[in-house]
Design a protein around this motif. Structure first.
Motif, PDB file in Angstrom:
ATOM      1  N   VAL A  57     -44.505  56.430 -49.408  1.00 47.67           N
ATOM      2  CA  VAL A  57     -43.160  55.857 -49.449  1.00 47.67           C
ATOM      3  C   VAL A  57     -42.170  56.759 -48.724  1.00 47.67           C
ATOM      4  N   ASP A  58     -42.267  58.061 -48.954  1.00 45.71           N
ATOM      5  CA  ASP A  58     -41.361  58.998 -48.272  1.00 45.71           C
ATOM      6  C   ASP A  58     -41.553  58.944 -46.754  1.00 45.71           C
ATOM      7  N   GLY A  59     -42.800  58.900 -46.315  1.00 50.36           N
ATOM      8  CA  GLY A  59     -43.077  58.802 -44.890  1.00 50.36           C
ATOM      9  C   GLY A  59     -42.563  57.505 -44.299  1.00 50.36           C
ATOM     10  N   TYR A  60     -42.732  56.424 -45.023  1.00 51.88           N
ATOM     11  CA  TYR A  60     -42.247  55.125 -44.566  1.00 51.88           C
ATOM     12  C   TYR A  60     -40.725  55.143 -44.416  1.00 51.88           C
ATOM     13  N   LYS A  61     -40.051  55.672 -45.418  1.00 52.71           N
ATOM     14  CA  LYS A  61     -38.585  55.713 -45.373  1.00 52.71           C
ATOM     15  C   LYS A  61     -38.091  56.612 -44.242  1.00 52.71           C
ATOM     16  N   ALA A  62     -38.774  57.733 -44.010  1.00 52.01           N
ATOM     17  CA  ALA A  62     -38.374  58.623 -42.923  1.00 52.01           C
ATOM     18  C   ALA A  62     -38.561  57.931 -41.577  1.00 52.01           C
ATOM     19  N   ARG A  63     -39.686  57.260 -41.393  1.00 52.29           N
ATOM     20  CA  ARG A  63     -39.935  56.559 -40.133  1.00 52.29           C
ATOM     21  C   ARG A  63     -38.950  55.412 -39.940  1.00 52.29           C
ATOM     22  N   GLU A  64     -38.629  54.710 -41.022  1.00 47.10           N
ATOM     23  CA  GLU A  64     -37.662  53.623 -40.940  1.00 47.10           C
ATOM     24  C   GLU A  64     -36.297  54.160 -40.504  1.00 47.10           C
ATOM     25  N   ALA A  65     -35.906  55.300 -41.038  1.00 49.31           N
ATOM     26  CA  ALA A  65     -34.625  55.905 -40.658  1.00 49.31           C
ATOM     27  C   ALA A  65     -34.639  56.295 -39.177  1.00 49.31           C
ATOM     28  N   GLU A  66     -35.771  56.837 -38.692  1.00 48.21           N
ATOM     29  CA  GLU A  66     -35.881  57.182 -37.278  1.00 48.21           C
ATOM     30  C   GLU A  66     -35.731  55.946 -36.402  1.00 48.21           C
ATOM     31  N   LEU A  67     -36.398  54.868 -36.785  1.00 52.96           N
ATOM     32  CA  LEU A  67     -36.336  53.643 -35.996  1.00 52.96           C
ATOM     33  C   LEU A  67     -34.944  53.020 -36.024  1.00 52.96           C
ATOM     34  N   ARG A  68     -34.296  53.050 -37.182  1.00 50.70           N
ATOM     35  CA  ARG A  68     -32.931  52.518 -37.258  1.00 50.70           C
ATOM     36  C   ARG A  68     -31.983  53.325 -36.380  1.00 50.70           C
ATOM     37  N   ALA A  69     -32.163  54.644 -36.353  1.00 54.37           N
ATOM     38  CA  ALA A  69     -31.325  55.492 -35.503  1.00 54.37           C
ATOM     39  C   ALA A  69     -31.584  55.176 -34.028  1.00 54.37           C
ATOM     40  N   ALA A  70     -32.833  54.967 -33.670  1.00 53.33           N
ATOM     41  CA  ALA A  70     -33.168  54.637 -32.279  1.00 53.33           C
ATOM     42  C   ALA A  70     -32.567  53.297 -31.876  1.00 53.33           C
ATOM     43  N   VAL A  71     -32.606  52.327 -32.783  1.00 53.28           N
ATOM     44  CA  VAL A  71     -32.016  51.015 -32.497  1.00 53.28           C
ATOM     45  C   VAL A  71     -30.504  51.148 -32.346  1.00 53.28           C
ATOM     46  N   ALA A  72     -29.879  51.926 -33.179  1.00 55.49           N
ATOM     47  CA  ALA A  72     -28.432  52.122 -33.086  1.00 55.49           C
ATOM     48  C   ALA A  72     -28.073  52.787 -31.757  1.00 55.49           C
ATOM     49  N   ASP A  73     -28.872  53.774 -31.339  1.00 54.29           N
ATOM     50  CA  ASP A  73     -28.629  54.420 -30.044  1.00 54.29           C
ATOM     51  C   ASP A  73     -28.792  53.418 -28.905  1.00 54.29           C
ATOM     52  N   ALA A  74     -29.829  52.603 -28.977  1.00 47.01           N
ATOM     53  CA  ALA A  74     -30.076  51.607 -27.937  1.00 47.01           C
ATOM     54  C   ALA A  74     -28.935  50.597 -27.877  1.00 47.01           C
ATOM     55  N   GLU A  75     -28.434  50.194 -29.021  1.00 46.65           N
ATOM     56  CA  GLU A  75     -27.308  49.253 -29.042  1.00 46.65           C
ATOM     57  C   GLU A  75     -26.077  49.880 -28.395  1.00 46.65           C
ATOM     58  N   GLY A  76     -25.874  51.173 -28.628  1.00 55.00           N
ATOM     59  CA  GLY A  76     -24.754  51.867 -27.998  1.00 55.00           C
ATOM     60  C   GLY A  76     -24.902  51.920 -26.485  1.00 55.00           C
ATOM     61  N   VAL A  77     -26.102  52.207 -26.011  1.00 56.45           N
ATOM     62  CA  VAL A  77     -26.351  52.248 -24.570  1.00 56.45           C
ATOM     63  C   VAL A  77     -26.143  50.868 -23.960  1.00 56.45           C
ATOM     64  N   ILE A  78     -26.633  49.832 -24.617  1.00 55.57           N
ATOM     65  CA  ILE A  78     -26.458  48.456 -24.115  1.00 55.57           C
ATOM     66  C   ILE A  78     -24.986  48.089 -24.061  1.00 55.57           C
ATOM     67  N   ALA A  79     -24.239  48.464 -25.064  1.00 55.37           N
ATOM     68  CA  ALA A  79     -22.800  48.182 -25.080  1.00 55.37           C
ATOM     69  C   ALA A  79     -22.093  48.902 -23.933  1.00 55.37           C
ATOM     70  N   ASP A  80     -22.480  50.140 -23.671  1.00 53.06           N
ATOM     71  CA  ASP A  80     -21.889  50.890 -22.556  1.00 53.06           C
ATOM     72  C   ASP A  80     -22.226  50.244 -21.222  1.00 53.06           C
ATOM     73  N   LEU A  81     -23.461  49.803 -21.063  1.00 48.90           N
ATOM     74  CA  LEU A  81     -23.863  49.137 -19.819  1.00 48.90           C
ATOM     75  C   LEU A  81     -23.116  47.829 -19.609  1.00 48.90           C
ATOM     76  N   ARG A  82     -22.904  47.097 -20.687  1.00 50.98           N
ATOM     77  CA  ARG A  82     -22.161  45.823 -20.582  1.00 50.98           C
ATOM     78  C   ARG A  82     -20.699  46.089 -20.201  1.00 50.98           C
ATOM     79  N   ALA A  83     -20.155  47.179 -20.744  1.00 52.62           N
ATOM     80  CA  ALA A  83     -18.753  47.508 -20.446  1.00 52.62           C
ATOM     81  C   ALA A  83     -18.592  47.913 -18.975  1.00 52.62           C
ATOM     82  N   LYS A  84     -19.593  48.560 -18.431  1.00 54.66           N
ATOM     83  CA  LYS A  84     -19.535  48.985 -17.034  1.00 54.66           C
ATOM     84  C   LYS A  84     -19.770  47.820 -16.069  1.00 54.66           C
ATOM     85  N   ALA A  85     -20.465  46.792 -16.528  1.00 53.62           N
ATOM     86  CA  ALA A  85     -20.805  45.689 -15.631  1.00 53.62           C
ATOM     87  C   ALA A  85     -19.689  44.737 -15.399  1.00 53.62           C
TER      88      ALA A  85
END
Length: 74
Positions: A46-74
């Motif tokens: 359970v601890d490993g699952y929660k840690a991995r889930e947090a990593e993936l959520r952080a990666a998705v949040a970063d990706a959403e930020g990059v996509i938003a920046d790219l849309r703003a530049k376009a």
């Protein structure tokens, strides 16, 4: 069909043996140890699952930020 019957019989004999073993002090101690290790293992999973889930959520949040920046530049 025969193999299912043999499997069911094996499970029944195993449960009966475990029940009889649990009646002895040594058996209770054994099953308490097994239960403790199983809970420790499941907690680690359970601890490993929660840690991995947090990593993936952080990666998705970063990706959403990059996509938003790219849309703003376009």
């Amino acid at each position: 069909m025969k193999s299912i019957l043999i499997l069911a019989a094996g499970v029944a004999v195993g449960l009966l043996a475990a029940h009889q073993l649990n009646k002895t002090p040594e058996g209770k101690k054994f099953f308490e140890g097994v239960d403790s290790r199983a809970k420790e293992f499941s907690g680690a999973v359970v601890d490993g699952y929660k840690a991995r889930e947090a990593e993936l959520r952080a990666a998705v949040a970063d990706a959403e930020g990059v996509i938003a920046d790219l849309r703003a530049k376009a």
